[in-house]
Design an enzyme around this catalytic site. Structure first.
Site, PDB file in Angstrom:
ATOM      1  N   ARG A 313      18.137  20.993 -19.091  1.00  0.00           N
ATOM      2  CA  ARG A 313      19.188  19.953 -19.134  1.00  0.00           C
ATOM      3  C   ARG A 313      19.236  19.211 -20.469  1.00  0.00           C
ATOM      4  NH1 ARG A 313      16.982  19.209 -14.193  1.00  0.00           N
ATOM      5  NH2 ARG A 313      18.167  20.116 -12.486  1.00  0.00           N
ATOM      6  N   LYS A 335      29.697  19.690 -32.010  1.00  0.00           N
ATOM      7  CA  LYS A 335      30.281  20.755 -31.185  1.00  0.00           C
ATOM      8  C   LYS A 335      29.381  21.983 -31.266  1.00  0.00           C
ATOM      9  CE  LYS A 335      34.590  21.555 -32.303  1.00  0.00           C
ATOM     10  NZ  LYS A 335      36.032  21.837 -32.276  1.00  0.00           N
ATOM     11  N   GLU A 377      36.469  25.384 -46.736  1.00  0.00           N
ATOM     12  CA  GLU A 377      36.309  24.214 -45.856  1.00  0.00           C
ATOM     13  C   GLU A 377      36.094  22.933 -46.675  1.00  0.00           C
ATOM     14  OE1 GLU A 377      36.970  24.387 -42.759  1.00  0.00           O
ATOM     15  OE2 GLU A 377      36.780  26.526 -42.324  1.00  0.00           O
ATOM     16  N   LYS A 412      34.043  14.657 -42.928  1.00  0.00           N
ATOM     17  CA  LYS A 412      33.915  15.120 -41.534  1.00  0.00           C
ATOM     18  C   LYS A 412      33.316  14.012 -40.666  1.00  0.00           C
ATOM     19  CE  LYS A 412      33.071  18.501 -38.228  1.00  0.00           C
ATOM     20  NZ  LYS A 412      32.733  19.826 -37.824  1.00  0.00           N
ATOM     21  N   GLU A 422      36.858  15.057 -29.483  1.00  0.00           N
ATOM     22  CA  GLU A 422      38.047  15.844 -29.810  1.00  0.00           C
ATOM     23  C   GLU A 422      39.240  15.517 -28.920  1.00  0.00           C
ATOM     24  OE1 GLU A 422      37.356  20.066 -29.874  1.00  0.00           O
ATOM     25  OE2 GLU A 422      38.463  20.238 -31.751  1.00  0.00           O
ATOM     26  N   ARG A 426      40.554  14.293 -34.386  1.00  0.00           N
ATOM     27  CA  ARG A 426      39.791  15.459 -34.831  1.00  0.00           C
ATOM     28  C   ARG A 426      40.684  16.677 -35.089  1.00  0.00           C
ATOM     29  NH1 ARG A 426      33.671  15.786 -32.700  1.00  0.00           N
ATOM     30  NH2 ARG A 426      33.099  17.796 -33.525  1.00  0.00           N
ATOM     31  N   ASN A 430      41.816  20.878 -38.236  1.00  0.00           N
ATOM     32  CA  ASN A 430      42.426  22.211 -38.138  1.00  0.00           C
ATOM     33  C   ASN A 430      43.413  22.494 -39.253  1.00  0.00           C
ATOM     34  OD1 ASN A 430      41.064  23.156 -35.928  1.00  0.00           O
ATOM     35  ND2 ASN A 430      42.458  22.138 -34.487  1.00  0.00           N
ATOM     36  N   HIS A 433      44.143  25.971 -40.296  1.00  0.00           N
ATOM     37  CA  HIS A 433      43.565  26.862 -39.300  1.00  0.00           C
ATOM     38  C   HIS A 433      44.594  27.465 -38.350  1.00  0.00           C
ATOM     39  CE1 HIS A 433      39.873  25.387 -40.946  1.00  0.00           C
ATOM     40  NE2 HIS A 433      39.137  26.086 -40.100  1.00  0.00           N
ATOM     41  N   HIS A 437      44.065  31.137 -38.412  1.00  0.00           N
ATOM     42  CA  HIS A 437      43.567  31.839 -37.234  1.00  0.00           C
ATOM     43  C   HIS A 437      44.467  33.016 -36.880  1.00  0.00           C
ATOM     44  CE1 HIS A 437      41.159  32.473 -33.749  1.00  0.00           C
ATOM     45  NE2 HIS A 437      42.197  32.330 -32.937  1.00  0.00           N
ATOM     46  N   HIS A 449      37.048  34.402 -42.372  1.00  0.00           N
ATOM     47  CA  HIS A 449      37.526  33.091 -41.936  1.00  0.00           C
ATOM     48  C   HIS A 449      37.971  32.233 -43.125  1.00  0.00           C
ATOM     49  CE1 HIS A 449      37.898  29.591 -39.396  1.00  0.00           C
ATOM     50  NE2 HIS A 449      37.114  28.922 -40.217  1.00  0.00           N
TER      51      HIS A 449
HETATM   52  N1  LIG Z   1      30.446  23.646 -34.449  1.00  0.00           N
HETATM   53  C1  LIG Z   1      31.379  23.440 -35.341  1.00  0.00           C
HETATM   54  O1  LIG Z   1      31.915  22.350 -35.477  1.00  0.00           O
HETATM   55  C2  LIG Z   1      31.800  24.593 -36.216  1.00  0.00           C
HETATM   56  C3  LIG Z   1      32.640  24.356 -37.310  1.00  0.00           C
HETATM   57  C4  LIG Z   1      32.961  25.429 -38.133  1.00  0.00           C
HETATM   58  C5  LIG Z   1      32.487  26.693 -37.856  1.00  0.00           C
HETATM   59  N2  LIG Z   1      31.671  26.883 -36.769  1.00  0.00           N
HETATM   60  C6  LIG Z   1      31.148  28.213 -36.460  1.00  0.00           C
HETATM   61  O2  LIG Z   1      30.328  28.619 -37.551  1.00  0.00           O
HETATM   62  C7  LIG Z   1      30.275  30.038 -37.573  1.00  0.00           C
HETATM   63  C8  LIG Z   1      30.408  30.521 -38.983  1.00  0.00           C
HETATM   64  O3  LIG Z   1      29.320  30.001 -39.722  1.00  0.00           O
HETATM   65  P1  LIG Z   1      28.890  30.617 -41.131  1.00  0.00           P
HETATM   66  O4  LIG Z   1      30.082  30.786 -41.969  1.00  0.00           O
HETATM   67  O5  LIG Z   1      27.781  29.787 -41.613  1.00  0.00           O
HETATM   68  O6  LIG Z   1      28.443  32.093 -40.772  1.00  0.00           O
HETATM   69  P2  LIG Z   1      27.014  32.717 -40.336  1.00  0.00           P
HETATM   70  O7  LIG Z   1      26.218  31.755 -39.605  1.00  0.00           O
HETATM   71  O8  LIG Z   1      27.319  34.015 -39.696  1.00  0.00           O
HETATM   72  O9  LIG Z   1      26.329  32.990 -41.741  1.00  0.00           O
HETATM   73  C9  LIG Z   1      26.895  33.928 -42.619  1.00  0.00           C
HETATM   74  C10 LIG Z   1      25.866  34.973 -43.074  1.00  0.00           C
HETATM   75  O10 LIG Z   1      25.024  34.378 -44.051  1.00  0.00           O
HETATM   76  C11 LIG Z   1      23.660  34.561 -43.697  1.00  0.00           C
HETATM   77  N3  LIG Z   1      22.966  33.415 -44.242  1.00  0.00           N
HETATM   78  C12 LIG Z   1      22.942  32.160 -43.772  1.00  0.00           C
HETATM   79  N4  LIG Z   1      22.317  31.361 -44.627  1.00  0.00           N
HETATM   80  C13 LIG Z   1      21.904  32.120 -45.659  1.00  0.00           C
HETATM   81  C14 LIG Z   1      21.214  31.860 -46.853  1.00  0.00           C
HETATM   82  N5  LIG Z   1      20.874  30.631 -47.204  1.00  0.00           N
HETATM   83  N6  LIG Z   1      20.941  32.880 -47.674  1.00  0.00           N
HETATM   84  C15 LIG Z   1      21.340  34.133 -47.358  1.00  0.00           C
HETATM   85  N7  LIG Z   1      22.025  34.442 -46.258  1.00  0.00           N
HETATM   86  C16 LIG Z   1      22.309  33.442 -45.406  1.00  0.00           C
HETATM   87  C17 LIG Z   1      23.682  34.655 -42.196  1.00  0.00           C
HETATM   88  O11 LIG Z   1      22.538  35.292 -41.699  1.00  0.00           O
HETATM   89  C18 LIG Z   1      24.953  35.466 -41.979  1.00  0.00           C
HETATM   90  O12 LIG Z   1      24.695  36.820 -42.180  1.00  0.00           O
HETATM   91  C19 LIG Z   1      31.372  30.530 -36.651  1.00  0.00           C
HETATM   92  O13 LIG Z   1      30.798  31.026 -35.481  1.00  0.00           O
HETATM   93  C20 LIG Z   1      32.183  29.277 -36.346  1.00  0.00           C
HETATM   94  O14 LIG Z   1      32.747  29.313 -35.054  1.00  0.00           O
HETATM   95  C21 LIG Z   1      31.323  25.860 -35.960  1.00  0.00           C
END
Ligand SMILES: NC(=O)c1ccc[n+]([C@@H]2O[C@H](COP(=O)([O-])OP(=O)(O)OC[C@H]3O[C@@H](n4cnc5c(N)ncnc54)[C@H](O)[C@@H]3O)[C@@H](O)[C@H]2O)c1
Length: 546
Positions: A313, A335, A377, A412, A422, A426, A430, A433, A437, A449
């Site tokens: 939990r 989130k 971003e 942010k 949200e 918030r 987007n 996006h 998207h 992305h």
């Molecule tokens: N929760 C939120 O508010 C929110 C906001 C935006 C995006 N997201 C989510 O985030 C995700 C995308 O995140 P991302 O772009 O970080 O992608 P990711 O987490 O897949 O990382 C991208 C790649 O880089 C590698 N990597 C990470 N750090 C590294 C480093 N320092 N050195 C070398 N390699 C490294 C990872 O292993 C992966 O292969 C999506 O799933 C998206 O939905 C969430």
């Protein structure tokens, strides 16, 4: 100004040991230490380089090496003019590099041209010291012809008076008179750190930003009053690079960490993987007093966060983002989610972290394409809430410096504080996006992305211009910035109506009207569902690559 500028006896000893930085590549801003002789530039620079694992460059040593003779010899044989020219060239050359700790000669940054050149490459820090202490520190130095005078004090005071104005123009000043080398190094490193407090509906947490902070995670986590048994969730890519640093730091702070691995990639952001995490938590003996530390990009943050929100939990969560996107976006705001075959992030929760630690040194290993996603971003953050961030990115940033990351985070934070669940504001996050998207979906996710968001930002801005809501100049600046950072501003392969359909279908499925976030000016956006379809189609037609 003379030969004796060149590092104290102690300094030159160290200066000859160039530190081999442990970073393969480094995109971070340089750290440039300057100041009068005897203020400890070389020793401090070397100490900082050691602590941050950066490459150390002592300008004096480099000029000596290049000339194949000592500074006094250069002065004697080639003259001071030649030497100053070498210095000028070196400043220009070093300004093209990144990630260095540079100790300058005492007079190197007196010419404004040199100050400006190196200033564009990073943070300038000037070390100061009382004359009495300078005299004491240089008492044993024999390589200081300038001080071979009857009245050393008078000579130092005269030189200092000549240079005071130029030194005072350096943005950061540290008085080293009563400090040790280690203490000065710590103060300089502090300049590279920031702390941002975030209010949440249930309390607050802090985001710590700073180079080398991953090695201090244990200390920072200790201050949160967490139990000893903690799970570090990561994937093999990030784990191989950084898990040992985090584990060591946690152990030093008295924690009993264990590492939980999940496969790398969005394809594994699923309930099945979360289920494997629960198994690893149970096997590792994690209870509700412990914590989950998410070490990785947004995928790890979202997935480990969801596991932390639901396991027994809820256990405390610490976010350790290692991609630019996760730093400026995913790790902040609470989130967390996993994907479902029918849609991204369909299963999720709000889970505020106890702590977020951002160490930009981790970006040194991130590949270019991932970096570009993060840039998209960060630019979005500037468009939504910070003209100064946008301008900073336009002016000089092609590497993510700490101030840039911090400013994007602040944008942010301001939004999620206002709308933690949200419900309204918030939605502005987007920006870019809605279009983005749709392009991602149409491309079968072959378009990344960040690239999709980039085109989406241009589409949203052009729509705003077409509706008379935004000045056309904003679109031009945005496109120029995105292009400079290697991001696309046009699409190909689809018709405008297909993109419209993809946007509309997505919304219909969620039972919502098609809403657009549109920029009105830099740092100001609005949300509207009053955008006529023909306007959007016309905008998309003009963005098609021909
Ligand atoms: N929760 C939120 O508010 C929110 C906001 C935006 C995006 N997201 C989510 O985030 C995700 C995308 O995140 P991302 O772009 O970080 O992608 P990711 O987490 O897949 O990382 C991208 C790649 O880089 C590698 N990597 C990470 N750090 C590294 C480093 N320092 N050195 C070398 N390699 C490294 C990872 O292993 C992966 O292969 C999506 O799933 C998206 O939905 C969430």
């Amino acid at each position: 100004m003379g030969v004796s500028e060149w590092a104290s006896g102690q300094g030159s000893k160290y200066a000859r040991e160039q530190v081999a930085g442990n970073l393969q590549t480094c995109r971070l801003a340089n750290l440039i230490i300057t100041g009068f002789m005897g203020t400890g530039k070389s020793e401090v620079g070397l100490e900082i380089a050691r602590r941050l694992g950066r490459e150390f460059v002592d300008m004096d040593t480099l000029i000596e090496q290049q000339a194949g003779m000592t500074i006094p010899e250069i002065f004697a044989q080639q003259g001071e003019g030649f030497f100053r020219q070498q210095e000028r060239q070196l400043c220009q050359g070093l300004a093209q590099r990144r990630g260095l700790v540079i100790a300058t000669g005492g007079g190197a940054l007196i010419p404004e041209e040199n100050r400006q050149a190196l200033g564009t490459s990073g943070l300038l820090v000037c070390l100061n010291c009382d004359v009495g202490e300078i005299l004491r520190r240089l008492a044993q130095a024999e390589d200081r012809p300038l001080l071979e005078v009857a009245d050393r004090r008078e000579r130092i005071e005269t030189l200092l008076a000549q240079r005071r104005e130029a030194y005072s123009r350096i943005p950061h000043q540290i008085d080293t008179t009563s400090l040790t080398v280690e203490e000065v190094a710590e103060r300089v490193i502090e300049l590279l750190r920031e702390k941002i407090a975030v209010r949440t509906p249930t309390g607050s947490y802090e985001i710590h930003l700073g180079e080398g902070l991953l090695a201090r995670v244990g200390e920072l986590a200790r201050q949160q009053g967490l139990g000893d048994r903690v799970a570090v969730v990561t994937n093999p890519t990030v784990g191989d690079l950084y898990a040992s640093t985090v584990v060591k730091s946690l152990q030093e702070a008295g924690f009993e960490p264990f590492v939980c691995q999940v496969p790398d990639g969005e394809a594994y952001k699923t309930l099945d993987t979360v289920s494997s995490l629960y198994d690893q938590f149970v096997a590792g003996g994690l209870d509700r007093y412990g914590a989950v530390l998410a070490l990785g990009g947004g995928v790890i943050g979202d997935m480990a966060g969801f596991a932390a929100a639901t396991y027994v939990r809820g256990v405390p969560l610490v976010q350790l983002p290692t991609t630019l996107l996760a730093m400026v976006d995913a790790s902040v705001g609470g989130k967390v989610a996993v994907d479902h075959p029918r849609g991204k992030n369909l299963i999720g929760a709000f889970k505020q972290p106890e702590l977020v630690v951002i160490d930009p040194l981790t970006l040194a290993t991130l590949d270019e394409a991932e970096m570009r996603s993060g840039w998209a971003e960060a630019i979005k953050a500037g468009m939504i809430g910070s003209p100064s961030l946008f301008e900073q990115l336009e002016e000089r940033e092609d590497e993510p410096s700490l101030p840039v990351i911090a400013e994007a985070v602040r944008v942010k934070v301001a939004i999620v504080e206002e709308d933690p669940y949200e419900k309204g504001r918030r939605a502005v996050l987007n920006l870019g996006h809605t279009f983005g998207h749709a392009l991602e979906v149409l491309s079968g996710f072959t378009l990344r992305h960040g690239e999709a968001v980039s085109i989406g930002l241009v589409a949203a801005t052009r729509t705003a211009v077409a509706l008379g809501l935004c000045d056309q100049a904003v679109e031009g600046r945005l496109a120029a910035l995105l292009q400079r950072l290697g991001l696309p501003t046009r699409y190909q392969g689809y018709e405008p109506r297909e993109i419209w359909e993809a946007m509309a279908t997505d919304k219909k499925r969620r039972g919502k009207k098609l809403r657009f976030v549109l920029p009105q000016a830099l740092g100001q956006v609005m949300v509207t569902d009053q955008v006529p379809k023909p306007v959007v189609l016309e905008v998309l037609e003009r963005l098609k690559e021909r």
